[in-house]
Design an enzyme around this catalytic site. Structure first.
Site, mmCIF file in Angstrom:
data_model
loop_
_atom_site.group_PDB
_atom_site.id
_atom_site.type_symbol
_atom_site.label_atom_id
_atom_site.label_comp_id
_atom_site.label_asym_id
_atom_site.label_seq_id
_atom_site.Cartn_x
_atom_site.Cartn_y
_atom_site.Cartn_z
ATOM 1 N N ARG A 157 29.135 43.687 44.097
ATOM 2 C CA ARG A 157 29.741 42.929 45.218
ATOM 3 C C ARG A 157 28.986 43.141 46.532
ATOM 4 N NH1 ARG A 157 31.269 41.636 41.295
ATOM 5 N NH2 ARG A 157 33.356 41.284 40.500
ATOM 6 N N SER A 225 40.519 38.970 44.434
ATOM 7 C CA SER A 225 40.659 40.435 44.583
ATOM 8 C C SER A 225 40.513 40.806 46.054
ATOM 9 C CB SER A 225 39.570 41.157 43.801
ATOM 10 O OG SER A 225 39.623 40.769 42.454
ATOM 11 N N GLU A 321 37.251 43.693 49.539
ATOM 12 C CA GLU A 321 36.216 42.824 48.965
ATOM 13 C C GLU A 321 36.149 41.531 49.786
ATOM 14 O OE1 GLU A 321 36.106 42.332 44.657
ATOM 15 O OE2 GLU A 321 35.643 40.211 44.918
HETATM 16 C C1 LIG Z 1 41.574 32.961 42.889
HETATM 17 C C2 LIG Z 1 40.252 33.605 43.221
HETATM 18 C C3 LIG Z 1 39.561 34.290 42.229
HETATM 19 C C4 LIG Z 1 38.322 34.898 42.515
HETATM 20 N N1 LIG Z 1 37.690 35.557 41.506
HETATM 21 C C5 LIG Z 1 36.480 36.150 41.744
HETATM 22 C C6 LIG Z 1 35.787 36.839 40.691
HETATM 23 O O1 LIG Z 1 36.245 36.878 39.555
HETATM 24 N N2 LIG Z 1 34.599 37.427 40.998
HETATM 25 C C7 LIG Z 1 34.065 37.372 42.257
HETATM 26 O O2 LIG Z 1 32.984 37.937 42.456
HETATM 27 N N3 LIG Z 1 34.710 36.725 43.266
HETATM 28 C C8 LIG Z 1 35.891 36.115 43.044
HETATM 29 N N4 LIG Z 1 36.543 35.469 44.066
HETATM 30 C C9 LIG Z 1 35.948 35.434 45.412
HETATM 31 C C10 LIG Z 1 35.176 34.133 45.742
HETATM 32 O O3 LIG Z 1 35.453 33.132 44.814
HETATM 33 C C11 LIG Z 1 33.663 34.376 45.784
HETATM 34 O O4 LIG Z 1 33.342 35.394 46.690
HETATM 35 C C12 LIG Z 1 32.906 33.092 46.161
HETATM 36 O O5 LIG Z 1 31.513 33.295 45.981
HETATM 37 C C13 LIG Z 1 33.165 32.656 47.605
HETATM 38 O O6 LIG Z 1 32.607 31.371 47.796
HETATM 39 P P1 LIG Z 1 32.975 30.537 49.093
HETATM 40 O O7 LIG Z 1 32.074 29.360 49.162
HETATM 41 O O8 LIG Z 1 34.429 30.228 49.106
HETATM 42 O O9 LIG Z 1 32.604 31.601 50.227
HETATM 43 P P2 LIG Z 1 33.181 31.787 51.693
HETATM 44 O O10 LIG Z 1 34.482 32.513 51.626
HETATM 45 O O11 LIG Z 1 33.165 30.497 52.415
HETATM 46 O O12 LIG Z 1 32.080 32.752 52.313
HETATM 47 C C14 LIG Z 1 31.945 34.066 51.827
HETATM 48 C C15 LIG Z 1 30.841 34.794 52.599
HETATM 49 O O13 LIG Z 1 29.584 34.202 52.310
HETATM 50 C C16 LIG Z 1 28.953 33.733 53.501
HETATM 51 N N5 LIG Z 1 28.299 32.471 53.143
HETATM 52 C C17 LIG Z 1 28.873 31.367 52.605
HETATM 53 N N6 LIG Z 1 27.937 30.432 52.352
HETATM 54 C C18 LIG Z 1 26.750 30.941 52.749
HETATM 55 C C19 LIG Z 1 25.421 30.451 52.752
HETATM 56 N N7 LIG Z 1 25.101 29.257 52.273
HETATM 57 N N8 LIG Z 1 24.448 31.253 53.262
HETATM 58 C C20 LIG Z 1 24.728 32.485 53.744
HETATM 59 N N9 LIG Z 1 25.972 33.013 53.760
HETATM 60 C C21 LIG Z 1 26.972 32.252 53.268
HETATM 61 C C22 LIG Z 1 30.063 33.549 54.507
HETATM 62 O O14 LIG Z 1 29.581 33.684 55.831
HETATM 63 C C23 LIG Z 1 30.994 34.684 54.107
HETATM 64 O O15 LIG Z 1 30.560 35.887 54.673
HETATM 65 C C24 LIG Z 1 37.782 34.838 43.813
HETATM 66 C C25 LIG Z 1 38.477 34.133 44.823
HETATM 67 C C26 LIG Z 1 39.699 33.525 44.519
HETATM 68 C C27 LIG Z 1 40.425 32.766 45.604
#
Ligand SMILES: Cc1cc2nc3c(=O)[nH]c(=O)nc-3n(C[C@H](O)[C@H](O)[C@H](O)COP(=O)(O)OP(=O)(O)OC[C@H]3O[C@@H](n4cnc5c(N)ncnc54)[C@H](O)[C@@H]3O)c2cc1C
Length: 333
Positions: A157, A225, A321
């Site tokens: 992570r 998480s 996380e």
């Molecule tokens: C129901 C649920 C289940 C999940 N299960 C998992 C799991 O099993 N495993 C896991 O690892 N995660 C899990 N997650 C967490 C999440 O899905 C991941 O972290 C995912 O990658 C976030 O994507 P996002 O586009 O929504 O990111 P955001 O929340 O929009 O951004 C996350 C971070 O990344 C940065 N960021 C976003 N895009 C970019 C870019 N293009 N360039 C640079 N920085 C950027 C943002 O500034 C922020 O710091 C879960 C979340 C939920 C709601």
């Protein structure tokens, strides 16, 4: 060109849906848009790992670049996709086309661009295993670059993108997926699959299990998480295991031992525990949820309470996380 949206409400731009507003919102629709972004713009994908605890004083830049390229080589597939592509849709599309390897990572919400940031992982697989390089805009030196896997400093992570949050904008990711495929079935309910399943069967199982286990943010706002699984020294784990012989644990190559944060919280009978509008999910202790009327302060109080209870019971410090945002940027509990 960037487009400034007329309304700045952030509630529906993050899956925990806390009431919050942004200074302004810009969308990234072409790679060159990043060159003219405000210097203090904060990158946002689908907000599924992000909580806006209060109004945000900086501009938000929404990553919306699209496009997927698939190339076939004799030993592997190479996939280059834009950062705004939806991760789960990419996994489904590749798996259905016979490009197998990502199936354990199905149904993880969010964009491809955010996936390397916290090195998404599930059921014994992490995206870092497949990343060949990450195409970025370096905001510090104002140049486009291709970072190789080894440059990204991937850990559990964690990555260079998480460590240096204001420097890198991920524009696209190139994945290298070997054609020689072996299912990874050693985690959780995947062990119950019949022998020699196909990747489509593994993906279907992952989706089924996740739908049963995790609250869908569309109906119960959450960010997955909330805490990372803590790592402790072997000696410390030995002491803990005397008191808690059934404690789930995983020995790491580093010599440390990883504990299950959800188990630690669950043993303290905190499932369903509620503070204001925020609560511990009734079935999944590691997931905090918005009961509908949560505000940032409720989440801070609840997460702080859980941290304190776990610390007092086990002497283990839980780290978040999720990314918590205060008025001017990232904050910690
Ligand atoms: C129901 C649920 C289940 C999940 N299960 C998992 C799991 O099993 N495993 C896991 O690892 N995660 C899990 N997650 C967490 C999440 O899905 C991941 O972290 C995912 O990658 C976030 O994507 P996002 O586009 O929504 O990111 P955001 O929340 O929009 O951004 C996350 C971070 O990344 C940065 N960021 C976003 N895009 C970019 C870019 N293009 N360039 C640079 N920085 C950027 C943002 O500034 C922020 O710091 C879960 C979340 C939920 C709601």
């Amino acid at each position: 060109m960037n487009r400034i949206l007329q309304h700045y409400d952030l509630t529906h731009l993050h899956t925990f849906r806390l009431p919050s507003k942004a200074h302004s919102i810009v969308t990234i629709q072409t790679p060159e848009d990043v060159e003219s972004l405000p210097a203090d713009a904060y990158l946002l994908g689908e907000g599924s790992n992000t909580l806006f605890l209060m109004d945000f004083a900086r501009p938000i830049a929404l990553m919306r670049l699209k496009g997927i390229q698939l190339k076939e080589f004799s030993e592997y597939w190479e996939v280059t996709a834009a950062a705004g592509e939806h991760w789960h849709e990419l996994v489904v599309s590749l798996t259905e086309q016979g490009v197998w390897g990502l199936e354990n990572l199905a149904l993880i919400p969010g964009t491809l661009g955010a996936a390397p940031v916290q090195n998404i992982g599930a059921y014994g697989v992490e995206i870092a295993q497949f990343i060949k390089h990450v195409h970025v805009w370096d905001r510090e030196h104002k140049v486009y670059q291709e970072l190789l896997n080894a440059d990204c400093q991937f850990e559990y992570r964690d990555s260079i993108f998480k460590q240096q949050p204001n420097r890198w904008i991920i524009l696209a990711v190139t994945l290298c997926i070997p054609k020689r495929w072996q299912p990874v079935l050693s985690y959780g309910e995947l062990t119950t699959l019949p022998a020699s399943p196909s990747a489509l069967e593994v993906m279907a199982k992952v989706i089924e299990v996740r739908r049963n286990k995790l609250p869908d943010p569309q109906y119960i706002p959450n960010a997955g998480s909330f805490f990372k699984n803590p790592e402790v020294s072997y000696e410390f784990w030995e002491q803990l295991s005397v008191k808690y012989p059934t404690m789930p644990h995983y020995k790491l190559q580093s010599g440390k031992v990883k504990l299950a944060a959800g188990w630690l919280i669950d043993q303290l009978q905190l499932k369903g525990y509620r503070l204001g509008g925020a609560a511990v999910h009734h079935r999944q202790a590691l997931v905090l949820v918005n009961m509908g009327d949560a505000v940032g302060e409720d989440v801070i109080q609840l997460a702080g309470y859980i941290q304190q209870q776990v610390w007092e019971a086990y002497g283990v410090k839980l780290e978040t996380e999720v990314r918590l945002l205060g008025q001017n940027g990232l904050v910690t509990l």
